[in-house]
Every structure is written in structure tokens, then in C-alpha cells.
Design a protein around this motif. Structure first.
Motif, PDB file in Angstrom:
ATOM      1  N   LEU A   1     -19.980  94.486 118.159  1.00 16.17           N
ATOM      2  CA  LEU A   1     -20.174  93.514 117.092  1.00 16.17           C
ATOM      3  C   LEU A   1     -20.786  94.137 115.839  1.00 16.17           C
ATOM      4  O   LEU A   1     -21.354  93.442 114.992  1.00 16.17           O
ATOM      5  CB  LEU A   1     -21.050  92.351 117.572  1.00 16.17           C
ATOM      6  N   LEU A   2     -20.709  95.439 115.717  1.00 16.54           N
ATOM      7  CA  LEU A   2     -21.213  96.153 114.542  1.00 16.54           C
ATOM      8  C   LEU A   2     -22.646  95.723 114.230  1.00 16.54           C
ATOM      9  O   LEU A   2     -23.533  95.909 115.037  1.00 16.54           O
ATOM     10  CB  LEU A   2     -20.261  95.962 113.355  1.00 16.54           C
ATOM     11  N   GLY A   3     -22.892  95.140 113.068  1.00 13.04           N
ATOM     12  CA  GLY A   3     -24.256  94.795 112.699  1.00 13.04           C
ATOM     13  C   GLY A   3     -24.919  93.754 113.573  1.00 13.04           C
ATOM     14  O   GLY A   3     -26.147  93.625 113.558  1.00 13.04           O
ATOM     15  N   ALA A   4     -24.158  92.996 114.339  1.00 11.62           N
ATOM     16  CA  ALA A   4     -24.730  91.978 115.226  1.00 11.62           C
ATOM     17  C   ALA A   4     -24.957  92.475 116.636  1.00 11.62           C
ATOM     18  O   ALA A   4     -25.573  91.787 117.448  1.00 11.62           O
ATOM     19  CB  ALA A   4     -23.812  90.745 115.266  1.00 11.62           C
ATOM     20  N   THR A   5     -24.482  93.672 116.938  1.00 13.40           N
ATOM     21  CA  THR A   5     -24.496  94.115 118.331  1.00 13.40           C
ATOM     22  C   THR A   5     -25.904  94.317 118.869  1.00 13.40           C
ATOM     23  O   THR A   5     -26.189  94.046 120.031  1.00 13.40           O
ATOM     24  CB  THR A   5     -23.638  95.399 118.487  1.00 13.40           C
ATOM     25  N   GLY A   6     -26.835  94.784 118.040  1.00 13.21           N
ATOM     26  CA  GLY A   6     -28.207  94.987 118.500  1.00 13.21           C
ATOM     27  C   GLY A   6     -28.866  93.691 118.925  1.00 13.21           C
ATOM     28  O   GLY A   6     -29.614  93.649 119.916  1.00 13.21           O
ATOM     29  N   ALA A   7     -28.583  92.610 118.208  1.00 11.79           N
ATOM     30  CA  ALA A   7     -29.169  91.312 118.559  1.00 11.79           C
ATOM     31  C   ALA A   7     -28.575  90.773 119.847  1.00 11.79           C
ATOM     32  O   ALA A   7     -29.294  90.248 120.701  1.00 11.79           O
ATOM     33  CB  ALA A   7     -28.959  90.312 117.420  1.00 11.79           C
ATOM     34  N   LEU A   8     -27.254  90.887 119.996  1.00 12.23           N
ATOM     35  CA  LEU A   8     -26.627  90.391 121.215  1.00 12.23           C
ATOM     36  C   LEU A   8     -27.136  91.162 122.432  1.00 12.23           C
ATOM     37  O   LEU A   8     -27.438  90.577 123.481  1.00 12.23           O
ATOM     38  CB  LEU A   8     -25.109  90.500 121.113  1.00 12.23           C
ATOM     39  N   GLU A   9     -27.266  92.461 122.297  1.00  7.05           N
ATOM     40  CA  GLU A   9     -27.718  93.270 123.430  1.00  7.05           C
ATOM     41  C   GLU A   9     -29.210  93.099 123.686  1.00  7.05           C
ATOM     42  O   GLU A   9     -29.666  93.204 124.834  1.00  7.05           O
ATOM     43  CB  GLU A   9     -27.309  94.720 123.197  1.00  7.05           C
ATOM     44  N   ALA A  10     -29.986  92.812 122.643  1.00  4.15           N
ATOM     45  CA  ALA A  10     -31.398  92.462 122.857  1.00  4.15           C
ATOM     46  C   ALA A  10     -31.502  91.162 123.642  1.00  4.15           C
ATOM     47  O   ALA A  10     -32.336  91.024 124.549  1.00  4.15           O
ATOM     48  CB  ALA A  10     -32.116  92.352 121.520  1.00  4.15           C
ATOM     49  N   LEU A  11     -30.649  90.184 123.295  1.00  2.00           N
ATOM     50  CA  LEU A  11     -30.640  88.917 124.029  1.00  2.00           C
ATOM     51  C   LEU A  11     -30.289  89.154 125.502  1.00  2.00           C
ATOM     52  O   LEU A  11     -30.906  88.566 126.394  1.00  2.00           O
ATOM     53  CB  LEU A  11     -29.642  87.967 123.370  1.00  2.00           C
ATOM     54  N   ILE A  12     -29.316  90.008 125.757  1.00  2.00           N
ATOM     55  CA  ILE A  12     -28.955  90.329 127.140  1.00  2.00           C
ATOM     56  C   ILE A  12     -30.137  90.956 127.864  1.00  2.00           C
ATOM     57  O   ILE A  12     -30.430  90.627 129.026  1.00  2.00           O
ATOM     58  CB  ILE A  12     -27.736  91.276 127.152  1.00  2.00           C
ATOM     59  N   THR A  13     -30.854  91.835 127.188  1.00  2.00           N
ATOM     60  CA  THR A  13     -32.016  92.495 127.788  1.00  2.00           C
ATOM     61  C   THR A  13     -33.115  91.491 128.085  1.00  2.00           C
ATOM     62  O   THR A  13     -33.769  91.550 129.139  1.00  2.00           O
ATOM     63  CB  THR A  13     -32.524  93.604 126.859  1.00  2.00           C
ATOM     64  N   VAL A  14     -33.340  90.555 127.180  1.00  2.00           N
ATOM     65  CA  VAL A  14     -34.326  89.492 127.388  1.00  2.00           C
ATOM     66  C   VAL A  14     -33.978  88.677 128.636  1.00  2.00           C
ATOM     67  O   VAL A  14     -34.842  88.407 129.486  1.00  2.00           O
ATOM     68  CB  VAL A  14     -34.405  88.578 126.144  1.00  2.00           C
ATOM     69  N   LEU A  15     -32.716  88.275 128.765  1.00  2.00           N
ATOM     70  CA  LEU A  15     -32.314  87.472 129.919  1.00  2.00           C
ATOM     71  C   LEU A  15     -32.347  88.284 131.207  1.00  2.00           C
ATOM     72  O   LEU A  15     -32.636  87.740 132.284  1.00  2.00           O
ATOM     73  CB  LEU A  15     -30.927  86.881 129.687  1.00  2.00           C
ATOM     74  N   ALA A  16     -32.049  89.572 131.131  1.00  2.00           N
ATOM     75  CA  ALA A  16     -32.153  90.416 132.322  1.00  2.00           C
ATOM     76  C   ALA A  16     -33.581  90.419 132.853  1.00  2.00           C
ATOM     77  O   ALA A  16     -33.814  90.275 134.065  1.00  2.00           O
ATOM     78  CB  ALA A  16     -31.703  91.845 131.988  1.00  2.00           C
TER      79      ALA A  16
ATOM     80  N   ALA B   1     -27.082  99.323 113.609  1.00  3.68           N
ATOM     81  CA  ALA B   1     -28.472  99.077 113.990  1.00  3.68           C
ATOM     82  C   ALA B   1     -29.071  97.892 113.230  1.00  3.68           C
ATOM     83  O   ALA B   1     -30.253  97.580 113.399  1.00  3.68           O
ATOM     84  CB  ALA B   1     -29.316 100.328 113.744  1.00  3.68           C
ATOM     85  N   SER B   2     -28.270  97.212 112.422  1.00  5.12           N
ATOM     86  CA  SER B   2     -28.795  96.193 111.502  1.00  5.12           C
ATOM     87  C   SER B   2     -29.640  95.127 112.182  1.00  5.12           C
ATOM     88  O   SER B   2     -30.781  94.861 111.778  1.00  5.12           O
ATOM     89  CB  SER B   2     -27.637  95.512 110.763  1.00  5.12           C
ATOM     90  N   SER B   3     -29.110  94.487 113.217  1.00  9.27           N
ATOM     91  CA  SER B   3     -29.841  93.360 113.795  1.00  9.27           C
ATOM     92  C   SER B   3     -30.963  93.812 114.716  1.00  9.27           C
ATOM     93  O   SER B   3     -31.951  93.092 114.881  1.00  9.27           O
ATOM     94  CB  SER B   3     -28.891  92.411 114.528  1.00  9.27           C
ATOM     95  N   ALA B   4     -30.861  95.009 115.312  1.00 10.39           N
ATOM     96  CA  ALA B   4     -31.990  95.528 116.083  1.00 10.39           C
ATOM     97  C   ALA B   4     -33.159  95.806 115.147  1.00 10.39           C
ATOM     98  O   ALA B   4     -34.322  95.519 115.479  1.00 10.39           O
ATOM     99  CB  ALA B   4     -31.589  96.796 116.830  1.00 10.39           C
TER     100      ALA B   4
END
Length: 418
Positions: A345-360, A169-172
Motif C-alpha cells: 500500500l506504499l505510503g499506507a503500508t506502515g499503518a496497515l502493518e502496524a495495525l496487524i502487529t497491534v492485533l497480533a 515509510a510515510s504512515s509508520a
């Protein structure tokens, strides 16, 4: 502070380094829409013993070409990925690299394990190769706040520069806490995101020992991670980084910035039940808190990017939580888990998936859960997006879930620009 007194938070920039081998966020999203997979069979070249696992590897990333030789030489791979993603998001937001006062601009970053590549190399130098002197930059190579610090130094950002390490949950959490800083007026702009480079021999072996990693060979590795699928066998690791530029809404409008969407809600909770076993009730609390802060009803959420790791216990727990939060709307809620295509991506996964949500939200498109063709009985009750993505979807709001070992849950709620 009441919601009425809080400043609105705009997302004005996105940047990433992704396992498809590039840094183009729109191309990355298009590949997800097609259901492509970046996962391949991987063995780290420095492995002291044979070990091959399906993984998402940023094979095309050249740190010296992107960052320059001096910066690349003093950074671990996780920091190289992070700084590159942060620079890309800053550029995407239309901000110059230098040349103005930046005491109200800062960084909020997340990583689970930081400079593990450099740490493993240090151990190998001493205990395998018999060297008697450590690398003079060992401490600054492995420290978890290196990525954030290099972003602040190279862009001259003088507001708070903070790093969060809360497992997956680190980057989220880093994004949510950056939102808080902007809402309160502490910062006007924040580069918020996370990075991870966990594909060292020791980390791969450690995850394998937990018996939660999916296996595969050269032909099947690309589809090893199958969230919500009947017979799913576990997660696959991935490396990469993602960043959002969050900005005070009025500040963004004043400088004529393009606004992707609004970050409107952030919810946190702790399961307080088990170190690694997820708990649906804790997840519902985080989702409800995010929706309440955003002022959104459950039926207003059109898309949810699920944490969806493809583990036997994790997936049904999340689906149960979704049914509890969204009630009858759950059957219409579009749900997908992008880890099926880029890995965890462990600690980076929240940020990558937030970016995907933003683009969606910005594109009105919803990516699928790749390789999902038979939903497991304990994962039913929502509208899983399968096959290829959905286009021309009238999304008003979307949610990104991130759940972590230790019981920490973080949920981000975004609103489309109206």
C-alpha cells in the motif's frame, strides 16, 4: 526528554479499509490468519491502453455510503479511504464524533502520492479529452494533506494536523511522530495512520517500468507476491487505509478505554547510500533505536511484521538486518510479511502493518507469510511463519518494520498490556 519523563502511549482504537473489501479489522485479521489473499488481476477502468497487474483492490468500498455524498464529492479516493479508516478507529476507541472540546486531540497522517487519481483525471481531461477548464476543486482534491484535514474538520480536532510523505515509510513515521507528541504532552489523543490509492494507469505503468512488480494471470495473481520465497519475482500494489488511535495512557485509563497495547518505541534512520537499494546497516540502526526507546531486549520480541516486499534485493537485506539485531534469538523470532495477502500500500503500508502487529499482540496470534513454501537461501535465519497463522502465542512485545525509497527506515515497537 528522558524516558522517565515521557508519557506512556496507549493504542485504544483501530480502523481500516482493506483490499478484502471490508472495514472490519477483526475479520481482516482472521483472513490473514488463514493465509487468504485479496490480490486479484486488476486493470483500472480508465486505462488508455491495456495493462493488467495483480493488485489488492478495495472493491467493496462505497465512499458515499460510508462518508455521505457531500464529503465523498470533494475528496480523492485516497482521502475517502483515509477518512473512512480514521472514523472507524475513532469509533472503535469509543469516542463520539462530536460534542466536546478537542483542542488537545489531533491527526498524524501518511501518504506517498496523495490524490493521484484526481491528478491523472485532470491530465486526461486536458490532454486526452481536450477540456479547457479544470475541476474547480482540483487543488484540494490532489493535496497530500487532504485526508488529515478532513478528519480534523469532521471530528473537530484542534491539535496539530500533520501529513508525512516519506515514500513507503510515510504512515509508520506518522504513527511514530504522533507518539512523540503524546509523550511530550503536546496532544492527548491522535488519529495516526495513512492511506493510498495508487491503482491509476500512470502509477501502475511507472512501477511496472521499474521491473519490480510481480506478474500473474487470472489463475495465479492471488499468489504473485511471495516474500522470502525461492524464485520470488517482486511486489504487487494495493490500495487501502489504516488508522490507530493513540492516547495518553493516563487519559485512556481515566475514561475507561479499552487498551489494545502500548506503543513503546520508535526508531528512524537513513541509509544514505542509494535512492532505491536497501541497506541492512541502516535498517539495524532503526530497529535498535526502537528497541532501546521501548526498553526491550532483543529476546523479548516474539513477533516481527517484516517489510517483506518480495523483491530480490529487499528481502535478503531485511533478513540480514534481523540477524544482526537479534543475534541468536533471530532463529526463534516469528517473522511474517503480510504484503503477500494485501499487497503493498506504499505510503499506507506502515499503518496497515502496524495495525496487524497491534492485533497480533492483543489476540496472541501471528499471521503467516502466504504462499511461502520454500525459503530462499538468502532469506534464512529466522522462524518464518508459513501456511496458516499461529494461535495462543504468548507475546510480550512485537515490532513492525517499514523501509522506503530514499533510504528512510521507520520501526515501531509495541508492548502487550500486562
Amino acid at each position: 526528554m528522558s524516558n522517565a519523563g515521557r508519557r506512556r502511549v496507549a493504542v485504544t482504537g483501530v480502523g481500516l479499509v482493506n483490499p478484502f473489501g471490508g472495514m472490519d479489522a477483526q475479520d481482516f485479521f482472521a483472513r490473514l490468519m488463514r493465509g487468504e489473499s485479496a490480490v486479484r488481476l486488476h486493470q483500472h477502468p480508465a486505462s488508455p491502453a491495456p495493462l493488467a497487474q495483480p493488485a489488492g483492490v478495495c472493491t467493496g468500498f462505497d465512499a458515499e455510503a460510508v462518508l455521505g455524498r457531500p464529503l465523498a464529492a470533494v475528496t480523492d479516493r485516497y482521502a475517502q479511504l483515509g477518512v473512512a479508516a480514521g472514523f472507524a478507529a475513532w469509533d472503535d476507541a469509543g469516542m463520539p464524533r462530536q460534542g466536546e472540546e478537542r483542542d488537545e486531540y489531533g491527526v498524524s497522517w501518511g501518504t506517498g502520492i496523495g490524490g493521484t487519481m484526481s491528478m491523472e483525471k485532470g491530465y486526461n481531461d486536458f490532454f486526452v479529452h481536450g477540456k479547457d477548464r479544470a475541476h474547480p476543486l482540483s487543488v484540494v482534491l490532489v493535496m497530500n494533506n487532504a485526508a488529515a484535514s478532513h478528519l480534523a474538520i469532521n471530528l473537530g480536532l484542534g491539535s496539530a494536523c500533520l501529513t508525512y510523505s516519506v515514500a513507503c515509510a510515510s504512515s509508520a513515521i506518522a504513527i511514530g511522530e504522533a507518539m512523540r507528541r503524546i509523550q511530550s504532552g503536546e496532544s492527548q489523543m491522535v488519529i495516526a495512520g495513512g492511506s493510498e490509492a495508487p491503482l491509476s494507469f500512470s502509477i501502475m505503468r511507472a512501477w511496472e517500468a521499474m521491473r519490480v512488480v510481480a506478474q500473474g494471470n487470472e489463475e495465479t495473481a492471488f499468489m504473485a507476491c511471495r516474500p522470502f520465497q525461492e524464485g520470488r519475482s517482486g511486489l504487487v500494489l494495493g490500495e487501502g487505509a489504516a488508522a490507530l488511535v493513540l492516547e495518553d495512557w493516563a487519559h485512556a485509563q481515566a475514561r475507561g478505554a479499552r487498551i489494545y497495547c502500548e506503543l513503546a518505541g520508535y526508531g528512524q534512520s537513513c541509509d544514505h547510500t542509494h535512492l532505491v537499494k536497501p541497506d541492512a546497516y541502516g535498517q539495524t540502526r532503526a530497529m535498535n533505536l526502537a528497541l532501546r526507546e521501548a526498553g526491550l531486549a532483543a529476546e523479548e520480541i516474539g513477533y516481527l511484521n517484516a517489510h517483506g516486499t518480495a523483491t530480490r534485493e529487499g528481502d535478503p537485506s531485511e533478513i540480514e538486518a534481523l540477524r544482526q539485531v537479534f543475534g541468536v534469538h533471530a532463529e526463534q523470532l516469528l517473522v511474517s510479511a503480510s504484503k503477500s495477502m494485501h499487497g503493498h500500500l506504499l505510503g499506507a503500508t506502515g499503518a496497515l502493518e502496524a495495525l496487524i502487529t497491534v492485533l497480533a499482540l492483543a489476540r496472541g496470534e501471528v499471521p503467516p507469510t502466504a504462499h511461502l513454501d520454500h525459503v530462499a537461501e538468502d532469506c534464512r535465519g529466522v522462524r518464518h511463519v508459513m501456511g496458516e497463522g499461529l494461535c495462543n502465542v504468548p507475546l510480550r512485545a512485537a515490532v513492525s518494520n517499514s523501509f522506503a525509497f530514499g533510504g528512510s527506515n521507520a520501526v515501531l515497537a509495541f508492548k502487550a498490556v500486562s
